[in-house]
Design a protein around this motif. Structure first.
Motif, mmCIF file in Angstrom:
data_model
loop_
_atom_site.group_PDB
_atom_site.id
_atom_site.type_symbol
_atom_site.label_atom_id
_atom_site.label_comp_id
_atom_site.label_asym_id
_atom_site.label_seq_id
_atom_site.Cartn_x
_atom_site.Cartn_y
_atom_site.Cartn_z
ATOM 1 N N PRO A 166 0.844 -1.211 0.000
ATOM 2 C CA PRO A 166 0.000 0.000 0.000
ATOM 3 C C PRO A 166 0.868 1.245 0.000
ATOM 4 N N ASN A 167 0.482 2.231 -0.814
ATOM 5 C CA ASN A 167 1.298 3.440 -0.912
ATOM 6 C C ASN A 167 0.503 4.731 -0.738
ATOM 7 N N VAL A 168 -0.799 4.609 -0.444
ATOM 8 C CA VAL A 168 -1.591 5.833 -0.239
ATOM 9 C C VAL A 168 -2.724 5.549 0.744
ATOM 10 N N ALA A 169 -2.962 6.525 1.645
ATOM 11 C CA ALA A 169 -4.091 6.402 2.580
ATOM 12 C C ALA A 169 -5.318 7.013 1.918
ATOM 13 N N ILE A 170 -6.444 6.313 1.970
ATOM 14 C CA ILE A 170 -7.663 6.840 1.341
ATOM 15 C C ILE A 170 -8.809 6.818 2.338
ATOM 16 N N ALA A 171 -9.811 7.627 2.036
ATOM 17 C CA ALA A 171 -11.058 7.595 2.803
ATOM 18 C C ALA A 171 -12.185 7.520 1.779
ATOM 19 N N TYR A 172 -13.135 6.620 2.001
ATOM 20 C CA TYR A 172 -14.256 6.525 1.059
ATOM 21 C C TYR A 172 -15.574 6.439 1.817
ATOM 22 N N LEU A 173 -16.613 6.913 1.140
ATOM 23 C CA LEU A 173 -17.932 6.994 1.773
ATOM 24 C C LEU A 173 -18.859 5.961 1.143
ATOM 25 N N LEU A 174 -19.408 5.104 1.993
ATOM 26 C CA LEU A 174 -20.372 4.102 1.538
ATOM 27 C C LEU A 174 -21.768 4.569 1.892
ATOM 28 N N CYS A 175 -22.717 4.272 1.016
ATOM 29 C CA CYS A 175 -24.110 4.581 1.330
ATOM 30 C C CYS A 175 -24.940 3.328 1.087
ATOM 31 N N VAL A 176 -25.732 2.978 2.068
ATOM 32 C CA VAL A 176 -26.690 1.887 1.891
ATOM 33 C C VAL A 176 -28.064 2.539 1.910
ATOM 34 N N PRO A 177 -28.683 2.713 0.728
ATOM 35 C CA PRO A 177 -29.944 3.458 0.687
ATOM 36 C C PRO A 177 -31.129 2.584 1.083
ATOM 37 N N GLY A 178 -32.097 3.188 1.715
ATOM 38 C CA GLY A 178 -33.359 2.516 1.998
ATOM 39 C C GLY A 178 -33.275 1.371 2.987
ATOM 40 N N VAL A 179 -32.481 1.501 4.041
ATOM 41 C CA VAL A 179 -32.400 0.438 5.059
ATOM 42 C C VAL A 179 -33.664 0.487 5.907
ATOM 43 N N ASP A 180 -34.261 -0.655 6.105
ATOM 44 C CA ASP A 180 -35.490 -0.722 6.908
ATOM 45 C C ASP A 180 -35.160 -0.335 8.360
ATOM 46 N N THR A 181 -36.008 0.489 8.957
ATOM 47 C CA THR A 181 -35.759 0.941 10.334
ATOM 48 C C THR A 181 -35.864 -0.196 11.346
ATOM 49 N N THR A 182 -36.369 -1.341 10.922
ATOM 50 C CA THR A 182 -36.372 -2.523 11.799
ATOM 51 C C THR A 182 -34.945 -2.885 12.186
ATOM 52 N N TYR A 183 -34.035 -2.686 11.265
ATOM 53 C CA TYR A 183 -32.625 -3.018 11.534
ATOM 54 C C TYR A 183 -31.943 -1.906 12.303
ATOM 55 N N LEU A 184 -32.095 -0.697 11.825
ATOM 56 C CA LEU A 184 -31.559 0.444 12.565
ATOM 57 C C LEU A 184 -32.294 1.704 12.133
ATOM 58 N N GLY A 185 -32.828 2.397 13.125
ATOM 59 C CA GLY A 185 -33.635 3.572 12.809
ATOM 60 C C GLY A 185 -33.052 4.844 13.380
ATOM 61 N N THR A 186 -32.089 4.720 14.314
ATOM 62 C CA THR A 186 -31.501 5.916 14.915
ATOM 63 C C THR A 186 -29.977 5.843 14.838
ATOM 64 N N GLU A 187 -29.343 6.986 15.056
ATOM 65 C CA GLU A 187 -27.869 7.053 15.010
ATOM 66 C C GLU A 187 -27.260 6.150 16.081
ATOM 67 N N SER A 188 -27.861 6.086 17.252
ATOM 68 C CA SER A 188 -27.291 5.274 18.341
ATOM 69 C C SER A 188 -27.370 3.795 17.983
ATOM 70 N N GLU A 189 -28.463 3.392 17.350
ATOM 71 C CA GLU A 189 -28.575 1.988 16.916
ATOM 72 C C GLU A 189 -27.516 1.690 15.860
ATOM 73 N N ALA A 190 -27.327 2.643 14.951
ATOM 74 C CA ALA A 190 -26.327 2.454 13.897
ATOM 75 C C ALA A 190 -24.931 2.366 14.514
ATOM 76 N N SER A 191 -24.623 3.223 15.460
ATOM 77 C CA SER A 191 -23.293 3.214 16.089
ATOM 78 C C SER A 191 -23.060 1.942 16.880
ATOM 79 N N ALA A 192 -24.115 1.412 17.485
ATOM 80 C CA ALA A 192 -23.972 0.178 18.258
ATOM 81 C C ALA A 192 -23.696 -1.008 17.333
ATOM 82 N N LEU A 193 -24.366 -0.996 16.188
ATOM 83 C CA LEU A 193 -24.220 -2.111 15.238
ATOM 84 C C LEU A 193 -22.923 -1.987 14.442
#
Lengths: 173, 164
Positions: free
Chosen positions: A46-73
């Protein structure tokens, strides 16, 4: 026995200039082969540090509906891997959610309506990549490119059909 | 039999010379063949032209991952062309109702469409632009191209000769 071996050695024909030439050629081939393998091994570091942004659109709130749930998971510092969990693609640095909105026709007009049952999950990942001309940025031989899609295993969450929204280089290593 | 001549130097036979000659001939032949193949790849005179290409709905943050001057490559790693300019268009949703098309766009919508002008070298034969004189291109054709930080699914809108 020793005298017989010495006699055999004396009678053996001396090497000719062709033998020396072949020796030089073989040594040269081995040396250049070693140089080539060394350069290939270096190219995979590896010769370069990168940062990339992932988006998962339309996640059902049954799995995670709040920021705290997302951070826990998906805890910060957690490993991001390919779907089968083998190759590592970096570590989570930020996680947040946004309301999911889709166009909808209502009373003859089209509006961008938020869907209360779904959220868009955003995950920022940091990792060390190999940057090669014509081959983009790769982590564990997986190409990371904005506009790409794939399945990622992020912490305790399976991000299916996640989109790579953006990629930025953070500095040469 | 001694392998040294009268001067004490190791001696070779005419067969050794012949083998060395064959070996050198192989190397020279390979180089000449390589040069010939490269010469044949350049069929006819090429000139500069631009292809204007458009993406589908794209997040505006993704559009930031391409800029003027970047090289675009095919999946094989072969160079396709160079980005001459990049511009964003607002993304519009279209629906048909009451006998007409309605177009809508929203400020809060992050989607956009990216228009790219790509500089290429090629030849126009019978009204068809051929990249590098070999690969025909057509309006409406879709292609996936790679830059350093992105992957772009593009549809060709039109072709413009350089200087036109």
């Amino acid at each position: 026995m020793k005298l017989k071996k010495r006699k055999e050695r004396r009678e053996r024909p001396a090497p000719t200039w062709v033998d020396f030439l072949l020796l030089v050629l073989v040594t040269g081939a081995v040396f250049f082969g070693w140089l080539y393998l060394r350069s290939r091994r270096r190219a995979a570091d590896p010769n370069v540090a990168i940062a990339y942004l992932l988006c998962v659109p339309g996640v059902d709130t049954t799995y995670l509906g709040t920021e705290s749930e997302a951070s826990a998971l998906i805890p910060k510092g957690g490993s991001v891997r390919v779907a089968n969990g083998t190759a590592s693609l970096g570590r989570v640095s930020e996680v947040w959610i946004e309301r999911h909105a889709e166009p909808k026709i209502e009373k003859g007009e089209m509006i961008l309506a938020e869907d209360p049952q779904r959220v868009d999950l955003y995950i920022e990942v940091r990792g060390d990549a190999v940057a090669k001309r014509g081959d983009g940025l790769r982590i564990s031989d997986v190409r990371i490119a904005a506009g790409g899609r794939g399945d990622f295993r992020v912490g305790g969450f399976m991000a299916e059909a996640a989109r790579v929204i953006s990629v930025r280089k953070e500095g040469a290593k | 039999m001694s392998r040294k001549n009268e001067k004490g130097l190791p001696k070779g036979s005419i067969l050794d010379l012949f083998l060395i000659f064959l070996f050198v001939l192989c190397i020279v032949g390979t180089l000449l063949r390589y040069q010939e193949l490269r010469r044949r790849d350049r069929t006819g005179e090429s000139e500069g032209f631009y292809v204007i290409a458009l993406t589908d709905a794209l997040d505006a943050r993704t559009a930031d991952c391409i800029s003027e001057g970047e090289m675009l490559y095919l999946a094989s790693g072969e160079v396709f062309g160079k980005v001459a300019s990049v511009s964003l268009r607002a993304f519009e949703e279209v629906f048909f109702s009451d006998g007409k098309y309605h177009r809508f766009s929203w400020e809060s919508d992050r989607r956009c469409r990216l228009e790219m002008e790509i500089a290429l070298e090629g030849v126009a034969r019978d009204g068809v632009w051929q990249r590098e004189g070999k690969y025909p291109m057509a309006v409406g054709e879709r292609v996936t191209l790679y830059s350093e930080r992105g992957v772009w699914n593009l549809g060709f809108l039109r072709f413009v000769k350089e200087g036109a």
